[in-house]
Scaffold this motif. Structure first.
Motif, PDB file in Angstrom:
ATOM      1  N   UNK A 169       0.826  -1.308   0.009  1.00  0.00           N
ATOM      2  CA  UNK A 169      -0.037  -0.085  -0.072  1.00  0.00           C
ATOM      3  C   UNK A 169       0.869   1.294  -0.048  1.00  0.00           C
ATOM      4  N   UNK A 170       1.257   1.817  -1.008  1.00  0.00           N
ATOM      5  CA  UNK A 170       2.019   2.808  -1.305  1.00  0.00           C
ATOM      6  C   UNK A 170       1.459   4.124  -0.865  1.00  0.00           C
ATOM      7  N   UNK A 171       2.155   4.848   0.043  1.00  0.00           N
ATOM      8  CA  UNK A 171       1.569   6.113   0.568  1.00  0.00           C
ATOM      9  C   UNK A 171       1.308   7.181  -0.688  1.00  0.00           C
ATOM     10  N   UNK A 172       0.126   7.803  -0.661  1.00  0.00           N
ATOM     11  CA  UNK A 172      -0.149   8.931  -1.714  1.00  0.00           C
ATOM     12  C   UNK A 172       0.508  10.001  -1.595  1.00  0.00           C
TER      13      UNK A 172
ATOM     14  N   UNK B  24       8.620   3.035   5.842  1.00  0.00           N
ATOM     15  CA  UNK B  24       8.159   1.770   5.698  1.00  0.00           C
ATOM     16  C   UNK B  24       9.428   0.814   5.527  1.00  0.00           C
ATOM     17  N   UNK B  25       9.027  -0.198   6.032  1.00  0.00           N
ATOM     18  CA  UNK B  25      10.341  -1.197   6.212  1.00  0.00           C
ATOM     19  C   UNK B  25      10.814  -1.722   4.772  1.00  0.00           C
TER      20      UNK B  25
ATOM     21  N   UNK C 109      -4.870   3.453  -3.351  1.00  0.00           N
ATOM     22  CA  UNK C 109      -3.642   2.696  -3.013  1.00  0.00           C
ATOM     23  C   UNK C 109      -3.970   1.297  -2.592  1.00  0.00           C
ATOM     24  N   UNK C 110      -4.989   1.132  -1.454  1.00  0.00           N
ATOM     25  CA  UNK C 110      -5.406  -0.077  -1.110  1.00  0.00           C
ATOM     26  C   UNK C 110      -6.270  -0.814  -2.149  1.00  0.00           C
ATOM     27  N   UNK C 111      -6.930  -0.118  -3.059  1.00  0.00           N
ATOM     28  CA  UNK C 111      -7.709  -0.687  -4.176  1.00  0.00           C
ATOM     29  C   UNK C 111      -6.729  -1.215  -5.231  1.00  0.00           C
ATOM     30  N   UNK C 112      -5.827  -0.722  -5.433  1.00  0.00           N
ATOM     31  CA  UNK C 112      -4.814  -0.881  -6.414  1.00  0.00           C
ATOM     32  C   UNK C 112      -3.877  -2.031  -5.935  1.00  0.00           C
ATOM     33  N   UNK C 113      -3.749  -2.391  -4.708  1.00  0.00           N
ATOM     34  CA  UNK C 113      -3.189  -3.861  -4.203  1.00  0.00           C
ATOM     35  C   UNK C 113      -4.181  -4.888  -4.683  1.00  0.00           C
ATOM     36  N   UNK C 114      -5.463  -4.664  -4.338  1.00  0.00           N
ATOM     37  CA  UNK C 114      -6.523  -5.846  -4.641  1.00  0.00           C
ATOM     38  C   UNK C 114      -6.516  -5.997  -6.037  1.00  0.00           C
TER      39      UNK C 114
ATOM     40  N   UNK D 287       0.096  -8.937   4.764  1.00  0.00           N
ATOM     41  CA  UNK D 287       1.136  -8.428   5.829  1.00  0.00           C
ATOM     42  C   UNK D 287       1.122  -6.739   5.857  1.00  0.00           C
ATOM     43  N   UNK D 288       1.193  -6.253   4.478  1.00  0.00           N
ATOM     44  CA  UNK D 288       1.366  -4.913   4.573  1.00  0.00           C
ATOM     45  C   UNK D 288      -0.110  -4.245   4.750  1.00  0.00           C
ATOM     46  N   UNK D 289      -0.997  -4.944   4.266  1.00  0.00           N
ATOM     47  CA  UNK D 289      -2.485  -4.428   4.629  1.00  0.00           C
ATOM     48  C   UNK D 289      -2.685  -4.206   6.023  1.00  0.00           C
ATOM     49  N   UNK D 290      -2.356  -5.412   6.896  1.00  0.00           N
ATOM     50  CA  UNK D 290      -2.564  -5.393   8.208  1.00  0.00           C
ATOM     51  C   UNK D 290      -1.745  -4.125   8.847  1.00  0.00           C
ATOM     52  N   UNK D 291      -0.572  -3.808   8.365  1.00  0.00           N
ATOM     53  CA  UNK D 291       0.321  -2.847   8.832  1.00  0.00           C
ATOM     54  C   UNK D 291      -0.555  -1.410   8.302  1.00  0.00           C
ATOM     55  N   UNK D 292      -1.096  -1.326   7.444  1.00  0.00           N
ATOM     56  CA  UNK D 292      -1.763  -0.328   6.827  1.00  0.00           C
ATOM     57  C   UNK D 292      -3.081   0.106   7.815  1.00  0.00           C
ATOM     58  N   UNK D 293      -3.498  -1.001   8.217  1.00  0.00           N
ATOM     59  CA  UNK D 293      -4.930  -0.863   8.939  1.00  0.00           C
ATOM     60  C   UNK D 293      -4.515  -0.251  10.471  1.00  0.00           C
ATOM     61  N   UNK D 294      -3.468  -0.722  10.694  1.00  0.00           N
ATOM     62  CA  UNK D 294      -3.035  -0.410  12.234  1.00  0.00           C
ATOM     63  C   UNK D 294      -2.593   1.258  12.031  1.00  0.00           C
ATOM     64  N   UNK D 295      -1.847   1.491  11.007  1.00  0.00           N
ATOM     65  CA  UNK D 295      -1.394   3.072  10.742  1.00  0.00           C
ATOM     66  C   UNK D 295      -2.740   3.740  10.696  1.00  0.00           C
ATOM     67  N   UNK D 296      -3.844   3.385   9.703  1.00  0.00           N
ATOM     68  CA  UNK D 296      -4.952   4.110   9.313  1.00  0.00           C
ATOM     69  C   UNK D 296      -5.728   4.287  10.860  1.00  0.00           C
TER      70      UNK D 296
END
Length: 434
Positions: free
Chosen positions: A109-112, A152-153, A297-302, A389-398
């Motif tokens: 999920x790349x930052x916008x 980002x890691x 960005x989230x939808x792009x991953x999907x 893994x990255x989506x879970x990281x993004x959800x916590x950040x959000x």
């Protein structure tokens, strides 16, 4: 990349990301290396500057450049404050960096970036992308984008990102040398194609729908805020009329004059304070806008997962077709209507030599097809593992960011109301002394 023990993860950019590492190792790396670059380097966008020059088609244009500054953390900790390294970047260069990251890391999920032109603004705020206030807000947004990537890691350790921060010249050439543009074009065509995945992953389908709903909700919230800001602006400015009327009234009064004049000054100050209030509100609106764009960005991953799954299914379907052809050729029976069957009836059966040649060719194609299916299956599994893994990281950040933003916005509104109460308390004291 800094060493994290035996489970280190390679970085793609100029190299390939080793997504075959275990999910636990990926999670651990994200925790351990999440602020890796920021631990080594201070990053900021210090200022913006308007310039005039000729564009690619030799026409005069006015544009804005942003000063990106970096400083080694080790140098700062030695008790001295060294002059930071700095270089100027245009917004289009930030766009190029983001597009490169999107293509190179389809599972993240790349930052916008902040918006290129202002949207969802109250009517008194300029929507001109050259307006100083808007340029300043975009400067803050660009700095936030760099800090997001740098924390980002995986993204923080990309060589192209590092060269964006540190190399004035030759940076664009190094981006295009990666060949990302050709991959971006082919991916775009594939994503625009009308394909349907037969065995869709429900988690990604649900996440894609969530992205749609998140974007819709934040859009509505921003529209409500813009309308409320318009009305608030009007209410505050109308209070300026109290100040004018009290001032005029004080001119015809003797005993009451001083009290009316003082109350008028409080009303004028109240009316003028709305500009700073709504400017502060825009800061919180920009935080919401970041997640409006994060939804994309989230939808792009999907969508990229759908493409990966589709490529797997197409490879599997082609393999099944080749095996069926092999069986039909070996037994001499055609199960379904085909051009081959019609040709055999019209022109006779193939000779044994021709059939043997075709069987050998099919054997080779089936072996290649089986390898391709294995490869596509492996790619799909690795994509799912890394992306989730990255989506879970993004959800916590959000959750953290939006909670903090909404709490801060509520505190600001409470403070604004208290100031309004204080103005009327002051006015009441003025009236009491008359």
């Amino acid at each position: 990349m800094a060493d994290s023990g035996s489970g280190d993860i390679a970085v793609i950019g100029n190299t390939d990301l080793t997504t075959s590492e275990s999910e636990n190792n990926i999670k651990n790396t994200m925790v351990e290396k999440g602020t890796n670059l920021l631990k080594r380097m201070e990053i900021g966008v210090a200022e913006a500057e308007k310039r005039t020059g000729k564009n690619a088609v030799n026409m005069q244009e006015t544009y804005t450049v942003y000063l990106v500054e970096t400083r080694a953390v080790d140098a700062s900790s030695e008790g001295t404050t060294p002059v930071p390294d700095s270089l100027w970047r245009r917004y289009s260069e930030f766009e190029l960096l983001k597009n490169y990251l999107l293509v190179t890391y389809p599972f993240l999920v790349v930052p916008p970036l902040p918006e290129k032109r202002a949207e969802f603004v109250w009517h008194k705020l300029s929507a001109d992308n050259m307006d100083p206030d808007f340029v300043e807000r975009r400067r803050v947004g660009l700095e936030n984008f760099l800090l997001r990537v740098a924390s980002h890691a995986v993204l923080s350790n990309d060589k192209i990102f590092y060269s964006f921060l540190t190399e004035e010249n030759g940076w664009k050439e190094s981006v295009f040398e990666t060949g990302f543009q050709a991959k971006a074009d082919s991916r775009l065509k594939a994503l625009n194609a009308t394909f349907r995945v037969k065995n869709a992953d429900k988690r990604f389908a649900d996440m894609k729908q969530y992205g749609d709903e998140l974007q819709s909700v934040i859009s509505q919230l921003l529209r409500v805020r813009a309308r409320a800001a318009d009305r608030l602006y009007g209410v505050y400015k109308v209070h300026g009329n109290y100040g004018r009327v009290f001032s005029e009234w004080s001119a015809i009064e003797k005993e009451m004059g001083d009290g009316l004049q003082s109350a008028g000054h409080h009303m004028d100050a109240y009316a003028a304070s709305v500009d700073d209030i709504l400017e502060e509100e825009e800061h919180y609106a920009d935080q919401l806008k970041e997640y409006l764009f994060y939804a994309d960005a989230l939808r792009a991953v999907c969508r990229k997962h759908e493409l990966t799954q589709f490529e797997l299914e197409m490879a599997a379907q082609d393999l099944i077709s080749k095996k069926q052809q092999q069986e039909e050729l070996a037994t001499g029976t055609v199960r379904t209507f085909s051009l081959k069957g019609m040709t055999s009836k019209l022109f006779g059966q193939e000779t044994p030599e021709q059939r043997e040649t075709k069987l050998k060719m099919l054997e080779t194609q089936i072996e290649e097809g089986e390898e391709l299916v294995k490869e596509r299956n492996r790619e799909c599994e690795e994509f799912v593992k890394s992306a989730w893994v990255d989506i879970e990281r993004f959800k916590e950040q959000k959750d953290h960011d939006l909670r903090e933003a909404l709490i801060s916005y509520a505190i600001m509104q409470i403070s604004m109301c208290k100031k309004g109460i204080q103005v009327w308390n002051n006015a009441k004291e003025c009236f009491s002394k008359m």
